[in-house]
Enzyme design. Structure first.
Site, PDB file in Angstrom:
ATOM      1  N   TYR B  21       1.287  -1.141   0.198  1.00 24.93           N
ATOM      2  CA  TYR B  21      -0.049   0.400   0.284  1.00 24.93           C
ATOM      3  C   TYR B  21       0.713   0.753  -0.089  1.00 24.93           C
ATOM      4  CZ  TYR B  21      -3.643  -3.174   1.053  1.00 24.93           C
ATOM      5  OH  TYR B  21      -4.630  -3.930   1.371  1.00 24.93           O
ATOM      6  N   HIS B 171     -10.945   4.702   5.462  1.00 26.81           N
ATOM      7  CA  HIS B 171      -9.790   3.649   5.519  1.00 26.81           C
ATOM      8  C   HIS B 171      -9.594   3.148   6.560  1.00 26.81           C
ATOM      9  CE1 HIS B 171      -9.880   6.039   1.911  1.00 26.81           C
ATOM     10  NE2 HIS B 171      -9.101   5.219   1.190  1.00 26.81           N
ATOM     11  N   ARG B 201      -5.726   7.282  -9.811  1.00 25.28           N
ATOM     12  CA  ARG B 201      -3.944   5.898  -9.446  1.00 25.28           C
ATOM     13  C   ARG B 201      -5.695   4.316  -9.788  1.00 25.28           C
ATOM     14  NH1 ARG B 201      -6.757   3.874  -4.253  1.00 25.28           N
ATOM     15  NH2 ARG B 201      -4.793   2.501  -3.694  1.00 25.28           N
ATOM     16  N   ASN B 203      -6.860   1.117  -7.959  1.00 22.89           N
ATOM     17  CA  ASN B 203      -6.452   0.124  -6.918  1.00 22.89           C
ATOM     18  C   ASN B 203      -7.117  -1.133  -7.974  1.00 22.89           C
ATOM     19  OD1 ASN B 203      -6.656  -0.309  -4.764  1.00 22.89           O
ATOM     20  ND2 ASN B 203      -8.534  -0.781  -4.359  1.00 22.89           N
ATOM     21  N   GLU B 243      -9.911  -1.068 -10.759  1.00 22.96           N
ATOM     22  CA  GLU B 243     -10.817   0.982 -10.101  1.00 22.96           C
ATOM     23  C   GLU B 243      -9.779   1.685 -11.171  1.00 22.96           C
ATOM     24  OE1 GLU B 243     -11.789   1.078  -6.551  1.00 22.96           O
ATOM     25  OE2 GLU B 243     -13.381  -0.659  -6.450  1.00 22.96           O
ATOM     26  N   TYR B 294      -7.707  -8.923   3.625  1.00 23.33           N
ATOM     27  CA  TYR B 294      -8.408  -7.660   3.459  1.00 23.33           C
ATOM     28  C   TYR B 294      -8.624  -7.534   2.309  1.00 23.33           C
ATOM     29  CZ  TYR B 294      -9.945  -3.132   2.105  1.00 23.33           C
ATOM     30  OH  TYR B 294     -10.815  -2.084   2.426  1.00 23.33           O
ATOM     31  N   LYS B 295      -8.413  -8.298   1.334  1.00 19.00           N
ATOM     32  CA  LYS B 295      -8.472  -8.212  -0.560  1.00 19.00           C
ATOM     33  C   LYS B 295      -9.564  -9.433  -0.648  1.00 19.00           C
ATOM     34  CE  LYS B 295      -5.218  -5.430  -3.062  1.00 19.00           C
ATOM     35  NZ  LYS B 295      -5.533  -4.214  -3.276  1.00 19.00           N
TER      36      LYS B 295
HETATM   37  C1  HEM Z   1     -10.910  10.802  -2.011  1.00 18.47           C
HETATM   38  C2  HEM Z   1     -11.469  10.134  -2.056  1.00 18.47           C
HETATM   39  C3  HEM Z   1     -11.555   8.331  -1.780  1.00 18.47           C
HETATM   40  C4  HEM Z   1     -12.509   7.552  -0.444  1.00 18.47           C
HETATM   41  C5  HEM Z   1     -13.815   8.150  -0.818  1.00 18.47           C
HETATM   42  C6  HEM Z   1     -11.741   6.174  -0.767  1.00 18.47           C
HETATM   43  C7  HEM Z   1     -12.851   5.175  -0.352  1.00 18.47           C
HETATM   44  C8  HEM Z   1     -12.084   4.010  -0.321  1.00 18.47           C
HETATM   45  C9  HEM Z   1     -12.252   2.960   0.326  1.00 18.47           C
HETATM   46  C10 HEM Z   1     -15.006   3.157   0.878  1.00 18.47           C
HETATM   47  C11 HEM Z   1     -12.458   1.631   0.684  1.00 18.47           C
HETATM   48  C12 HEM Z   1     -12.662   0.746   1.292  1.00 18.47           C
HETATM   49  C13 HEM Z   1     -13.083   0.687   2.623  1.00 18.47           C
HETATM   50  C14 HEM Z   1     -13.595  -1.067   3.575  1.00 18.47           C
HETATM   51  O1  HEM Z   1     -12.646  -1.686   3.426  1.00 18.47           O
HETATM   52  O2  HEM Z   1     -14.740  -0.803   3.701  1.00 18.47           O
HETATM   53  C15 HEM Z   1     -11.362   2.343   0.389  1.00 18.47           C
HETATM   54  C16 HEM Z   1      -9.563   0.937   0.583  1.00 18.47           C
HETATM   55  C17 HEM Z   1      -8.261   1.758   0.042  1.00 18.47           C
HETATM   56  N1  HEM Z   1      -8.458   2.866  -0.293  1.00 18.47           N
HETATM   57 FE1  HEM Z   1      -9.319   4.945  -0.689  1.00 18.47          FE
HETATM   58  N2  HEM Z   1     -10.340   5.926  -0.769  1.00 18.47           N
HETATM   59  C18 HEM Z   1     -10.154   7.261  -1.202  1.00 18.47           C
HETATM   60  C19 HEM Z   1      -8.931   7.760  -1.352  1.00 18.47           C
HETATM   61  C20 HEM Z   1      -7.916   7.814  -1.668  1.00 18.47           C
HETATM   62  C21 HEM Z   1      -6.831   7.767  -1.931  1.00 18.47           C
HETATM   63  C22 HEM Z   1      -5.986   9.352  -2.472  1.00 18.47           C
HETATM   64  C23 HEM Z   1      -5.947   6.478  -1.970  1.00 18.47           C
HETATM   65  C24 HEM Z   1      -4.179   5.886  -2.249  1.00 18.47           C
HETATM   66  C25 HEM Z   1      -3.728   5.386  -1.766  1.00 18.47           C
HETATM   67  C26 HEM Z   1      -6.474   5.312  -1.258  1.00 18.47           C
HETATM   68  C27 HEM Z   1      -6.239   4.086  -0.650  1.00 18.47           C
HETATM   69  C28 HEM Z   1      -6.551   3.149  -0.891  1.00 18.47           C
HETATM   70  C29 HEM Z   1      -6.862   1.489  -0.264  1.00 18.47           C
HETATM   71  C30 HEM Z   1      -5.152   1.393  -0.736  1.00 18.47           C
HETATM   72  C31 HEM Z   1      -7.410   0.822  -0.233  1.00 18.47           C
HETATM   73  C32 HEM Z   1      -7.054  -1.144   0.291  1.00 18.47           C
HETATM   74  C33 HEM Z   1      -7.491  -1.758  -1.002  1.00 18.47           C
HETATM   75  C34 HEM Z   1      -7.507  -3.025  -1.519  1.00 18.47           C
HETATM   76  O3  HEM Z   1      -6.484  -3.295  -1.202  1.00 18.47           O
HETATM   77  O4  HEM Z   1      -8.418  -3.552  -1.751  1.00 18.47           O
HETATM   78  N3  HEM Z   1      -7.810   5.930  -0.953  1.00 18.47           N
HETATM   79  N4  HEM Z   1     -11.307   3.902   0.063  1.00 18.47           N
END
Ligand code: HEM
Ligand code: FES
Lengths: 319, 318
Positions: B21, B171, B201, B203, B243, B294-295
């Site tokens: 991450y 997060h 970015r 994901n 995504e 987590y994934k």
């Molecule tokens: C500002 C808008 C953003 C929103 C609304 C958002 C929302 C979310 C949500 C809802 C999750 C899933 C959390 C869960 O398990 O319930 C998530 C996961 C995650 N977000 Fe964000 N996020 C945003 C921006 C970012 C940014 C800029 C990063 C930069 C690194 C980031 C990194 C991550 C990562 C690494 C995960 C885990 C994903 C995975 O392992 O599949 N997010 N985010």
């Protein structure tokens, strides 16, 4: 080096509104409308003059929803190093320039119960769009505005007409003084905003802190002059390993990669923070837009995709 | 949606041979918050069905988000029209707007900024014309809050649960995010986002099946497929889910638009690119347990690795 995206505009009118202040109207050159902005927003203006580029920040004083043009008010400063002097003497109707997209480092608090603005002189400018925003979302505010005299008071009649009940003027030629004591009279939940000369802001900030205002309820706006980049060569030592040379034309990150050192990165323009590294020794010359002022002053980390060394050598840690 | 385009344009998410991450955002080259792909029509119909059948799951908003919602309408229409002028158009006469979607053969007239001129909220309206999920993060004082969103294709999260939440709380479920201080650093990055400089970015995740609407609420319907993965069927059944996430500063409300475009690719298609196959195999083999967990890959990771090994073997013996 990274240059921010800009919009091309032309000056469509110049109006002298007080002895020292002129208002400039800027319209988009492409015919495409300008972005809306939020209360308290400003733009950077880029002026090309024979001796180089002048970059200055000015608050937008037009209506935030008006997309056909922007207005800024520029005061001719006594010791102008070229910025306001050029705006006042060199600028003509029809001249072309570049401006940044609107930015806001002085936005209205969302959670404030009441907003109080303290302005001195040309410091009134960011409050014009803030007052417009507040009047549409039905919150309450007051304005305390100090000026040398009624004649030199920028936007005096406009403010008096639109906000007769909220605005209070203090003219020093009439022996009226805006004092920090009024800070004690605001209800709990008030957020205070200061804009004006450095000394004015400092005085009011200090007084608010002494009165017990939470730090997050105190807002002020200062425009810092852009920092010219100094490109000199220096050395970087990895804490447990080799020393590498960083030439004038490369970044630390590039030099690290050239030597096969794995250092993470993403944007390479000093904004995402991914490349941040701890600094153990040496003085950092920060050029990034990621670290806060406090983090920069602490001198214990660096954004190596843009920042450089002030000292001849930096010792950094790479895991 | 299942990838039907040219494989060379698939938003392949990996660089290097390990994955951790980090803030992997980069400035966008083409500053558009939306993209219309060959599955546009199919996805729009599906999205609209979800929006009408499950409004509370797919749409949430707080009352003070309306100005921001109009801002999103403005930016989305602007990007549709400038990028796909043959498919979308807008006529503007002061605040009277007529939006035309030629792909769906629809025309909509409304007064910009006037809520009553539309049958639904502005964000709801515009989200019916784009494949992206649209999230509005409102900047309030020194933080970002999820103040409105349209979410039909979530990767196992719930909009109804997250509405009104702060960036860091959203997060919170991600392992190590807080401990490593990553949440604070990403928030700091987002607070400094500027109009005119949008970011994107990628994901990624793996999933058993090819459903776009994998909401937390419907986990019982799609989660059980994970148990059916074998090294024989993984190529068909397991998909990489990418995504494309875009971040735009909205200058009127000084807030952020977060758009999410979801793409699915079956592993057997991914495996047709040998470099991808090799790189993905290395990354998945090395992926730390907390990320695997987590994934949601733990139950079938072994089967997938075995499948990938077989594919690699075949390539080598060719
Ligand atoms: C500002 C808008 C953003 C929103 C609304 C958002 C929302 C979310 C949500 C809802 C999750 C899933 C959390 C869960 O398990 O319930 C998530 C996961 C995650 N977000 Fe964000 N996020 C945003 C921006 C970012 C940014 C800029 C990063 C930069 C690194 C980031 C990194 C991550 C990562 C690494 C995960 C885990 C994903 C995975 O392992 O599949 N997010 N985010
Ligand atoms: S790589 Fe983004 S700040 Fe250095």
């Amino acid at each position: 080096m990274y240059i921010e995206p800009t919009l091309f505009v032309r000056v469509s009118s110049i109006e002298k509104i007080t002895k020292q202040v002129k208002k400039f109207t800027l319209f988009p050159e492409t015919g495409k409308e300008l972005p809306r902005f939020s209360g308290g927003a400003h733009i950077s203006t880029y002026l090309k003059i024979p001796s180089g580029l002048i970059v200055r920040q000015y608050s937008l004083v037009s209506h935030p929803d008006k997309r056909s043009n922007y207005e800024i008010a520029v005061r001719l400063s006594e010791n102008s190093k070229g910025g306001s002097l050029h705006w006042h003497q060199g600028m003509k109707v029809g001249d072309r320039l570049q401006i940044s997209y609107p930015k806001n480092h002085f936005s209205l608090s969302f959670k404030a119960r009441h907003h109080v603005f303290y302005a001195a002189g040309i410091g009134i400018t960011p409050f014009l769009s803030m007052m417009q925003d507040i009047s549409t979302n039905r919150q309450t505010f007051e304005l305390h505005y100090a000026s040398k005299s009624e004649e030199s008071c920028v936007f005096h009649s406009y403010i008096k007409k639109h906000y007769p009940n909220q605005s209070h003027f203090y003219f020093s030629d009439q022996h009226q003084r805006l004092q920090t004591t009024s800070l004690a009279n605001h209800p709990i939940g008030t957020h205070v905003y200061f804009c004006g000369p450095e000394g004015f802001i400092e005085q009011f900030r200090t007084a608010s802190i002494e009165l017990g205002y939470p730090i997050l309820s105190i807002h002020s706006e200062r425009f810092s002059p852009p920092k010219p980049i100094v490109l000199k060569a220096f050395q970087v030592k990895i804490h447990n390993g080799i020393t590498i040379n960083v030439s004038k034309t490369e970044t630390i990150l590039e030099a690290l990669h050239k030597h096969g050192i794995i250092a993470p990165y993403s944007c390479q323009i000093g904004r995402c923070g991914t490349c941040e590294l701890p600094v153990l020794k040496g003085r950092v010359d920060h050029y990034d837009s990621f670290l806060s002022d406090e983090q920069k002053e602490a001198n214990n980390c660096i954004i190596p995709c843009v920042s450089r060394a002030k000292s001849d050598k930096l010792v950094i840690e790479i895991k | 949606m299942k990838w039907t385009g040219d494989l060379a344009h698939f938003p392949y998410p990996f660089k290097g041979s390990t994955y951790r991450y980090s803030n992997n955002s980069i400035p966008m080259k083409q500053p558009y918050c939306i993209e219309v792909t060959s599955s546009y029509k199919k996805e729009m119909l599906f999205k609209r069905k979800l929006l009408s059948d499950h409004p509370e799951r797919c749409y949430q908003s707080l009352p003070h988000s309306i100005t921001g919602q109009w801002e999103i309408v403005e930016i989305v229409i602007d990007h549709l029209v400038s990028q796909y002028p043959q498919d979308f158009s807008i006529e503007q006469e002061n605040n009277r707007w007529i939006f035309t979607n030629k792909i769906l053969d629809e025309k909509k007239e409304f007064i910009f900024g006037e809520k009553n001129s539309l049958p639904c909220e502005p964000l709801f309206f515009i989200s019916q014309h784009v494949q992206e999920d649209l999230i509005y993060m409102r900047q309030r004082d020194d933080n970002l809050y999820l103040d409105a969103g349209q979410l039909c294709f979530p990767a196992n999260w719930s909009l109804a649960f997250n509405i009104g939440m702060k960036f860091k709380s959203i997060h919170h479920p991600i392992p190590g995010f807080k401990e490593e201080g990553l949440d604070q650093r990403i928030l700091q990055f987002l607070m400094r986002l500027e109009a005119g400089t949008p970011w994107e970015r990628l994901n990624w995740s793996l999933m058993a099946g090819d459903r776009l609407d994998t909401s937390l609420e419907t986990f019982n319907q799609w989660g059980r497929l994970r148990k059916q993965v074998t090294s024989e069927n993984a190529g068909e059944l397991v998909h990489i889910r990418v995504e494309v996430q875009k971040l735009f500063r909205l200058p009127r409300t000084n807030s952020i638009l977060f758009s999410i475009h979801t793409h699915l690719l079956a592993l057997e298609q991914l495996a047709t690119n040998i470099e991808w196959l090799q790189q993905f195999y290395e990354i998945l083999s090395e992926l730390p347990d907390h990320i695997v967990e987590y994934k949601g890959i733990s139950t079938y990771k072994k089967a997938v690795l075995k499948y990938l090994e077989k594919q690699l073997q075949q390539v080598k013996t060719l």
